[in-house]
Design a protein around this motif. Structure first.
Motif, PDB file in Angstrom:
ATOM      1  N   ILE A  53       0.841  -1.205   0.000  1.00 40.39           N
ATOM      2  CA  ILE A  53       0.000   0.000   0.000  1.00 40.39           C
ATOM      3  C   ILE A  53       0.874   1.253   0.000  1.00 40.39           C
ATOM      4  O   ILE A  53       0.589   2.237  -0.717  1.00 40.39           O
ATOM      5  N   SER A  57       0.795   3.941  -2.963  1.00 48.05           N
ATOM      6  CA  SER A  57       0.515   5.354  -2.651  1.00 48.05           C
ATOM      7  C   SER A  57       1.612   6.256  -3.187  1.00 48.05           C
ATOM      8  O   SER A  57       1.341   7.335  -3.728  1.00 48.05           O
ATOM      9  N   SER A  75       1.102  -7.185  -3.785  1.00 43.57           N
ATOM     10  CA  SER A  75      -0.056  -7.273  -2.899  1.00 43.57           C
ATOM     11  C   SER A  75      -0.736  -8.646  -2.938  1.00 43.57           C
ATOM     12  O   SER A  75      -1.007  -9.184  -4.004  1.00 43.57           O
ATOM     13  N   SER A 110      -5.599  -1.201   4.659  1.00 44.01           N
ATOM     14  CA  SER A 110      -5.170  -0.555   3.410  1.00 44.01           C
ATOM     15  C   SER A 110      -5.544   0.926   3.404  1.00 44.01           C
ATOM     16  O   SER A 110      -4.714   1.795   3.107  1.00 44.01           O
ATOM     17  N   THR A 113      -3.505   2.815   6.075  1.00 47.36           N
ATOM     18  CA  THR A 113      -2.109   3.002   5.661  1.00 47.36           C
ATOM     19  C   THR A 113      -1.990   4.118   4.636  1.00 47.36           C
ATOM     20  O   THR A 113      -1.117   4.988   4.740  1.00 47.36           O
ATOM     21  N   SER A 114      -2.846   4.090   3.616  1.00 50.77           N
ATOM     22  CA  SER A 114      -2.772   5.119   2.575  1.00 50.77           C
ATOM     23  C   SER A 114      -3.144   6.493   3.132  1.00 50.77           C
ATOM     24  O   SER A 114      -2.547   7.510   2.760  1.00 50.77           O
ATOM     25  N   MET A 174      -5.745  -2.296  -5.610  1.00 54.36           N
ATOM     26  CA  MET A 174      -5.029  -1.449  -4.666  1.00 54.36           C
ATOM     27  C   MET A 174      -5.144   0.049  -4.944  1.00 54.36           C
ATOM     28  O   MET A 174      -5.372   0.831  -4.014  1.00 54.36           O
ATOM     29  N   LEU A 177      -8.099   1.804  -3.328  1.00 54.41           N
ATOM     30  CA  LEU A 177      -7.963   1.892  -1.877  1.00 54.41           C
ATOM     31  C   LEU A 177      -7.042   3.037  -1.488  1.00 54.41           C
ATOM     32  O   LEU A 177      -7.312   3.778  -0.533  1.00 54.41           O
ATOM     33  N   CYS A 178      -5.934   3.186  -2.214  1.00 55.79           N
ATOM     34  CA  CYS A 178      -5.000   4.282  -1.933  1.00 55.79           C
ATOM     35  C   CYS A 178      -5.651   5.633  -2.226  1.00 55.79           C
ATOM     36  O   CYS A 178      -5.450   6.601  -1.483  1.00 55.79           O
ATOM     37  N   TYR A 199     -13.543   0.162  -5.802  1.00 56.19           N
ATOM     38  CA  TYR A 199     -12.975  -1.005  -5.106  1.00 56.19           C
ATOM     39  C   TYR A 199     -14.066  -2.028  -4.785  1.00 56.19           C
ATOM     40  O   TYR A 199     -13.881  -3.231  -4.969  1.00 56.19           O
TER      41      TYR A 199
END
Length: 455
Positions: A53, A57, A75, A110, A113-114, A174, A177-178, A199
């Protein structure tokens, strides 16, 4: 009547021969176990996801497609999503609970984190890769569906190949999500909802594809000794599936409708607003209640109001009912979206600069290759001279070069290697032939011509 029956038999046999999935089917238990292992997200798997992630990003932040693709290869996000589809296909309620739990955990980690990355990064400018993940289209739905089908078929075969990494790249789980994390970090909830929407749609259709693959390949469903428990499990699975699929179906319907509407608008603008000495530089669609507004920015000579009135009257011919057309002309008009025009100009500049740089790079590479060939012959000449002194003491000078020979009669061009040698006494023809063959082998030249001079 026999001929058609025979033709149908041949067609069926052909299709069975080439499209039968069961021929390459691996051990069913091994396939199920492989998907089950990918469901669990603890320890190393979760840390790998977090690092991936961060990489994705970064890639979105600096607008690097290569970095984003690398993150998607790392991932392990496909596991829980395929696990949900498998659990529905096998009537495995325990696997469904584990898969949904892992799916929620991975999604939460995810996005968190982003969001953390975009809160601390000094780069806050919105890049094109980020913007591309904020609005799903019908193509994203189809990619997720066919990508998921490719994934489950690949997992069920004996030779797994490298299909799963390809599916992870194609379905692009991914980046949305970012982008959702970026939306939260920047306070832009439109970005967050659009990216999370993309997503969610991708996840649902990958699960659906896995379910369809499991059913088509006739995987054995889970058997229950207690029939009452079996009914309860089935009802629970159906309820969860309906709870998930109903919003997905509704959202997909809206995506299809929006895509069809955009195609109609594009056709209308292309055909009805195509005026000489005038160019469409921007067009936007705005939905306001029951009506829709198409806003078009024109640059160049002003189009008469009568021509625009005729175009407005043709909106219904393109299926654009309850749609208004707003045409903005003149660069001094406050309604002109200068940011869109600036973006288009920059995009054109970037493309032209990229093409020019590519051409210059090709030319530099060609010149470097030519220069390397000259250096190569200089080095070869220096290495050959000591050998020549021993083999042919009468040699006084040597020069080797590559050149282009053009035939006057046919204009045919050939690349040949010229070797000019000076001797204190001219060699015989037999010696010349030997020297020519030796030089051809020594400099690895297909065609070599020896020119002999007396010093």
């Amino acid at each position: 009547m026999k001929a058609p029956n025979r033709s149908m038999f041949v067609i069926k046999r052909f299709l069975k021969e080439y499209l039968d999935l069961r021929k390459d089917k691996d051990n069913e238990l091994a396939t199920v176990e492989s998907i089950r292992r990918g469901v669990e997200f603890k320890g190393a798997n979760l840390w790998i996801l977090i690092f991936a992630i961060f990489i994705a990003s970064l890639g979105l932040n600096v607008n690097s497609t290569a970095v984003i693709i690398g993150a998607m290869l790392i991932s392990p996000l496909m596991g829980p999503i395929m696990g949900i589809g498998l659990s529905v296909g096998l009537n495995d309620f325990e696997l469904m609970k584990r898969s949904l739990k892992s799916f929620l955990i991975t999604t939460t980690f995810s996005v968190a984190t982003s969001t953390f990355y975009f809160l601390i990064t000094p780069f806050t400018q919105v890049q094109s890769e980020l913007l591309a993940r904020t609005s799903p289209t019908i193509y994203d739905v189809l990619i997720a569906l066919f990508g998921g089908l490719a994934g489950v078929v690949a997992l069920s075969t004996k030779e797994k190949g490298n299909v799963i990494p390809g599916v992870a790249i194609a379905t692009a789980l991914m980046p949305p999500l970012c982008t959702a994390g970026f939306g939260l970090a920047s306070g832009n909830f439109v970005y967050f909802l659009g990216a999370f929407y993309l997503y969610f749609i991708n996840s649902v259709f990958i699960s659906l594809a896995t379910f369809l693959g499991v059913r088509v390949m006739h995987f054995h469903r889970k058997d229950f000794i207690d029939k009452n428990k079996e009914r309860t499990v089935r009802r629970s699975i159906v309820f969860i599936v309906l709870l998930t699929m109903c919003p997905a179906i509704y959202l997909t319907f809206n995506i299809v409708r929006a895509t069809i509407f955009e195609q109609k608008v594009n056709r209308f603008v292309t055909e009805q607003l195509n005026f000489p000495n005038t160019q469409v530089v921007d067009q936007k669609i705005r939905h306001r209640g029951d009506t829709t507004e198409i806003r078009v920015v024109l640059i160049g000579e002003d189009v008469p109001e009568a021509s625009i009135f005729i175009a407005r009257n043709k909106l219904e011919d393109y299926g654009l009912v309850q749609t208004k057309l707003l045409v903005v002309q003149g660069m001094n008009n406050n309604g002109v979206d200068l940011s869109s025009i600036r973006a288009m100009v920059m995009e054109d500049f970037y493309k032209s600069s990229e093409e020019r740089l590519k051409g210059q790079q090709e030319r530099i590479t060609s010149l470097e290759n030519s220069l390397n060939s000259y250096k190569l012959y200089d080095e070869l000449t220096q290495r050959i001279v000591p050998e020549l002194k021993v083999l042919y003491p009468s040699v006084k000078a040597l020069s080797i070069a590559r050149t282009i020979e053009t035939r006057v009669d046919s204009m045919r061009m050939d690349t040949i290697t010229l070797a000019v040698m000076k001797f204190s006494s001219k060699p015989t023809q037999s010696e010349r032939d030997k020297i020519t063959e030796w030089l051809r082998a020594r400099v690895e030249a297909k065609q070599l011509r020896l020119i002999v001079e007396k010093d």
